[in-house]
Design a protein around this motif. Structure first.
Motif, mmCIF file in Angstrom:
data_model
loop_
_atom_site.group_PDB
_atom_site.id
_atom_site.type_symbol
_atom_site.label_atom_id
_atom_site.label_comp_id
_atom_site.label_asym_id
_atom_site.label_seq_id
_atom_site.Cartn_x
_atom_site.Cartn_y
_atom_site.Cartn_z
ATOM 1 N N LYS A 1 -11.361 48.257 71.037
ATOM 2 C CA LYS A 1 -10.514 49.179 72.319
ATOM 3 C C LYS A 1 -11.810 51.054 72.870
ATOM 4 C CE LYS A 1 -5.841 47.478 70.579
ATOM 5 N NZ LYS A 1 -4.923 48.336 69.997
ATOM 6 N N PRO A 2 -11.194 51.020 74.164
ATOM 7 C CA PRO A 2 -11.880 51.890 74.112
ATOM 8 C C PRO A 2 -10.857 52.996 74.399
ATOM 9 C CG PRO A 2 -11.715 50.847 76.424
ATOM 10 C CD PRO A 2 -10.947 49.495 74.925
ATOM 11 N N GLU A 3 -11.151 54.209 73.628
ATOM 12 C CA GLU A 3 -10.906 55.497 72.854
ATOM 13 C C GLU A 3 -9.630 56.005 74.051
ATOM 14 O OE1 GLU A 3 -14.071 58.826 71.232
ATOM 15 O OE2 GLU A 3 -14.491 57.133 69.765
ATOM 16 N N ASP A 4 -10.299 56.118 74.946
ATOM 17 C CA ASP A 4 -9.419 56.739 76.066
ATOM 18 C C ASP A 4 -8.481 55.133 77.209
ATOM 19 O OD1 ASP A 4 -12.217 55.796 77.307
ATOM 20 O OD2 ASP A 4 -12.016 57.082 78.831
ATOM 21 N N LEU A 5 -8.284 54.507 76.624
ATOM 22 C CA LEU A 5 -7.241 53.205 76.693
ATOM 23 C C LEU A 5 -6.670 53.911 77.525
ATOM 24 C CD1 LEU A 5 -7.224 50.030 76.656
ATOM 25 C CD2 LEU A 5 -6.206 50.169 74.820
ATOM 26 N N ILE A 6 -5.356 53.856 78.659
ATOM 27 C CA ILE A 6 -3.815 53.626 79.161
ATOM 28 C C ILE A 6 -3.575 52.911 78.993
ATOM 29 C CG2 ILE A 6 -3.398 53.829 81.788
ATOM 30 C CD1 ILE A 6 -5.992 55.791 82.027
ATOM 31 N N PHE A 7 -3.546 51.427 78.654
ATOM 32 C CA PHE A 7 -3.003 50.241 79.111
ATOM 33 C C PHE A 7 -3.508 49.022 79.184
ATOM 34 C CE2 PHE A 7 -2.938 50.740 84.260
ATOM 35 C CZ PHE A 7 -2.826 49.724 83.960
ATOM 36 N N THR A 8 -3.055 48.038 78.935
ATOM 37 C CA THR A 8 -3.992 46.929 78.457
ATOM 38 C C THR A 8 -2.736 45.732 79.828
ATOM 39 O OG1 THR A 8 -4.879 46.889 76.459
ATOM 40 C CG2 THR A 8 -4.843 44.350 77.146
ATOM 41 N N LYS A 9 -2.963 45.268 79.640
ATOM 42 C CA LYS A 9 -2.698 44.352 81.124
ATOM 43 C C LYS A 9 -3.601 42.940 81.198
ATOM 44 C CE LYS A 9 0.114 43.677 85.412
ATOM 45 N NZ LYS A 9 -0.227 43.899 86.693
ATOM 46 N N TRP A 10 -2.154 41.586 80.394
ATOM 47 C CA TRP A 10 -2.350 40.204 81.152
ATOM 48 C C TRP A 10 -1.531 39.080 81.430
ATOM 49 C CZ3 TRP A 10 -5.667 36.824 78.228
ATOM 50 C CH2 TRP A 10 -6.226 38.017 76.519
ATOM 51 N N LYS A 11 -3.055 38.650 82.965
ATOM 52 C CA LYS A 11 -2.533 37.866 83.736
ATOM 53 C C LYS A 11 -3.208 36.673 83.515
ATOM 54 C CE LYS A 11 -4.776 40.037 86.416
ATOM 55 N NZ LYS A 11 -5.582 41.653 87.790
ATOM 56 N N TYR A 12 -2.111 36.061 84.336
ATOM 57 C CA TYR A 12 -2.908 33.760 84.196
ATOM 58 C C TYR A 12 -2.748 33.508 86.246
ATOM 59 C CZ TYR A 12 1.820 32.575 84.636
ATOM 60 O OH TYR A 12 3.159 31.941 85.397
ATOM 61 N N LYS A 13 -3.920 32.283 85.753
ATOM 62 C CA LYS A 13 -3.787 31.997 87.153
ATOM 63 C C LYS A 13 -2.907 30.722 87.103
ATOM 64 C CE LYS A 13 -7.589 29.227 89.954
ATOM 65 N NZ LYS A 13 -8.700 28.632 89.934
ATOM 66 N N MET A 14 -1.669 30.734 88.502
ATOM 67 C CA MET A 14 -0.994 29.459 87.948
ATOM 68 C C MET A 14 -1.694 29.013 88.369
ATOM 69 S SD MET A 14 2.470 31.824 88.569
ATOM 70 C CE MET A 14 2.085 32.961 90.712
ATOM 71 N N ASP A 15 -0.066 27.821 88.783
ATOM 72 C CA ASP A 15 -1.194 26.191 89.177
ATOM 73 C C ASP A 15 -1.482 26.106 90.475
ATOM 74 O OD1 ASP A 15 -0.566 25.419 86.885
ATOM 75 O OD2 ASP A 15 1.836 24.483 87.380
ATOM 76 N N ASP A 16 -0.418 27.211 91.939
ATOM 77 C CA ASP A 16 -0.396 27.314 92.854
ATOM 78 C C ASP A 16 -1.738 28.140 93.412
ATOM 79 O OD1 ASP A 16 0.233 29.711 92.363
ATOM 80 O OD2 ASP A 16 1.480 29.570 93.724
ATOM 81 N N GLY A 17 -2.662 28.222 92.376
ATOM 82 C CA GLY A 17 -4.076 29.381 92.412
ATOM 83 C C GLY A 17 -3.755 30.849 92.439
ATOM 84 N N THR A 18 -2.454 31.416 92.958
ATOM 85 C CA THR A 18 -2.258 32.624 92.372
ATOM 86 C C THR A 18 -2.162 33.617 91.747
ATOM 87 O OG1 THR A 18 0.330 32.032 92.381
ATOM 88 C CG2 THR A 18 -0.823 32.162 94.752
#
Length: 532
Positions: free
Chosen positions: A31-48
């Protein structure tokens, strides 16, 4: 889980069906030392793009943002990897890790593949579904993959069995990875079937461990089961269980309870508490979504009522009448038995003329289909004493007399004599008292026996002679015998003498002599008479 670095720095993760899939963030970099936050996303079936979770650097817990099937399946590890529980084919998509640190924002996409050679599942019968994917990696030449069910090779027919093979070569190594997908139309008979995939190569052949998959099929038949001890008796609890042959089985049922329909949710049982004889009848269960499909079973509740008259302690006087009445109401043919003082009787007792011998403890027991009832009464017979007989006899030594007085009566009568005695003996059996005494009578006596209880008394007299009187009687009888003997002897002497005279006269009679005989004969006759 293992990782493969693809071209254009795209990371591909291969996870196993049913297992937890770990998706690395930035290929597992620190992890970076100045990490602010980590976010996880995913590609849905409709492409969004859809959000999964956010982890602030200064907070311990991540905030789950997913609102669909991932809501309860995703977490974030300490190294920022995304953890997906219960991996399935729907997880074959692209997940992106977004890292915000300082004034920078980096995104790291990861492609996830799910191999389902283990824990195969088919959710609907008669529908074609992807059962599994079998992979043979890093081979040269490429391996050939085949599918089998219960040891028998599956041949694709394009309808119920579809096998999709593919071969990809790694340009950097020249090694090939063979992947084969199996689409299979399951039927009910496939329950418990074992599927395997076999990878054949010129150098070796590998066979996967056999696996089964869950087959879901609709309910075709219902049965109703009665769970209770048999026979069912009043007061018992009875559980009705509705069994459906579908998989998964229905979770809700209708139960028909004495004509009333009751809906039971999330259970296949219904319990009848403290059943009564009125609970006897036909019970049914049916499906909530198809109440025409039903099953029925008869419930029979056994019962037994017993009424006995009289009960408890019953007091009767001797020679009274006692009416015994027993009534029973049972769910079937009842067996009746009677005992008196724990001894079996052949029939119901009758008391038209109560005797002392009738007294005792009577029990009536009735049984039917595992149920027993019993009632009892204690018959007590009372009466004033009655002396039945008095007797006397000589003692064994011949010097005394034993007097016996026998009296009936309840309560036990006391016995008294009008004379003192020794060696007293007492007994009392079935209302009969026997009293014996030993005496030495000194003369002709009239001895009285008196029997007494709380209800009254009774007496009887007996004439008893002394031993002296008995001796005088014997002497008088001897004298009579002697006198009679002397008379008989004198008669015999006279007879003999007469015969003698007659004989002599026949020998000496002369003509003209007197029949009176000679003077000498007359003299002898007179002497004989004098002796007599």
């Amino acid at each position: 889980t293992h990782y493969v670095v693809a071209e254009l720095l795209t990371v591909t993760v291969i996870g196993l069906y049913g297992e937890t899939i770990e998706v690395p963030c930035n290929n597992g970099a620190a992890k970076p030392e100045d990490l602010i936050f980590t976010k996880w996303k995913y590609k849905m079936d409709d492409g969004t793009s859809g959000d999964l979770l956010v982890k602030q650097a200064h907070k311990e817990q991540a905030q789950i943002q997913a609102m669909d099937g991932y809501k309860d399946r995703v977490t974030i590890a300490a190294n920022s990897s995304l953890m997906i529980q219960g991996g399935s084919l729907v997880d074959q998509r692209t997940f992106t890790c977004m890292v915000v640190y300082g004034s920078n924002l980096d995104e790291h996409p990861v492609d996830v593949l799910v191999h389902t050679a283990f824990g195969l599942i088919c959710y609907v019968v008669f529908c074609l579904f992807q059962l599994g994917v079998c992979t043979a990696a890093d081979a040269n030449p490429a391996a050939v993959i085949m599918w089998s069910k219960n040891g028998k090779l599956l041949v694709a027919d394009g309808k119920t069995i579809i096998i999709t093979p593919s071969v990809k070569m790694d340009p950097s190594t020249g090694l090939s990875t063979t992947t084969s997908g199996l689409q299979y139309t399951a039927v009910k008979s496939d329950v418990g079937a074992k599927f395997t995939c076999t990878a054949k190569h010129s150098l070796e052949t590998q066979v996967s461990a056999p696996e089964t998959f869950v087959i879901h099929y609709p309910t075709e038949k219902l049965s109703l089961q009665v769970l209770a001890k048999t026979p069912i008796r009043e007061g018992d609890n009875v559980t009705l269980k509705c069994n459906a042959d579908g998989n998964p089985p229905p979770t809700s049922f209708y139960f028909s309870i004495k004509g009333q329909k009751v809906t039971v949710k999330d259970s296949d049982t219904f319990t009848l508490t403290a059943v009564t004889r009125n609970s006897t009848g036909d019970y049914k269960c049916s499906l909530v979504d198809d109440d025409k499909m039903e099953a029925s079973e008869k419930v029979v509740v056994s019962y037994l009522d017993l009424s006995l008259s009289p009960t408890g302690k019953v007091l009767k006087m001797v020679r009274d009448t006692l009416l015994v009445k027993m009534e029973q109401d049972a769910s079937g043919d009842a067996k009746v038995s009677w005992t008196k003082d724990n001894r079996k009787l052949d029939e119901t007792p009758r008391f038209d003329n109560v005797t002392y011998a009738d007294a005792g403890f009577y029990v009536c027991e009735v049984s039917v289909a595992g149920i027993k009832r019993s009632q009892s009464f204690q018959l007590v017979v009372e009466g004033t004493p009655v002396i039945k007989k008095m007797t006397e006899h000589h003692s064994e030594d011949g010097r005394h007399k034993v007097l016996t007085c026998e009296a009936e009566g309840v309560p036990r009568p006391s016995v008294q004599w009008s004379i003192n005695g020794t060696n007293e003996e007492n007994s009392y059996i079935n209302g009969k008292a026997t009293h014996k005494i030993t005496v030495v009578p000194t003369g002709n006596l009239t001895i009285t026996c008196i029997a007494t209880n709380k209800l009254g008394n009774h007496f009887m007299a007996l004439n008893v002679s002394s031993w002296a009187q008995d001796d005088s009687s014997d002497q008088a009888l001897l004298i009579v015998f002697i006198v009679v003997g002397l008379i008989i002897a004198a008669a015999l002497v006279g007879l003999f003498y007469w015969l003698y005279i007659m004989k002599s006269r026949r020998g000496t009679w002369k003509t003209g002599e007197k029949e009176a005989g000679t003077s000498e004969e007359s003299k002898k006759l007179e002497e004989c008479k004098a002796k007599v």
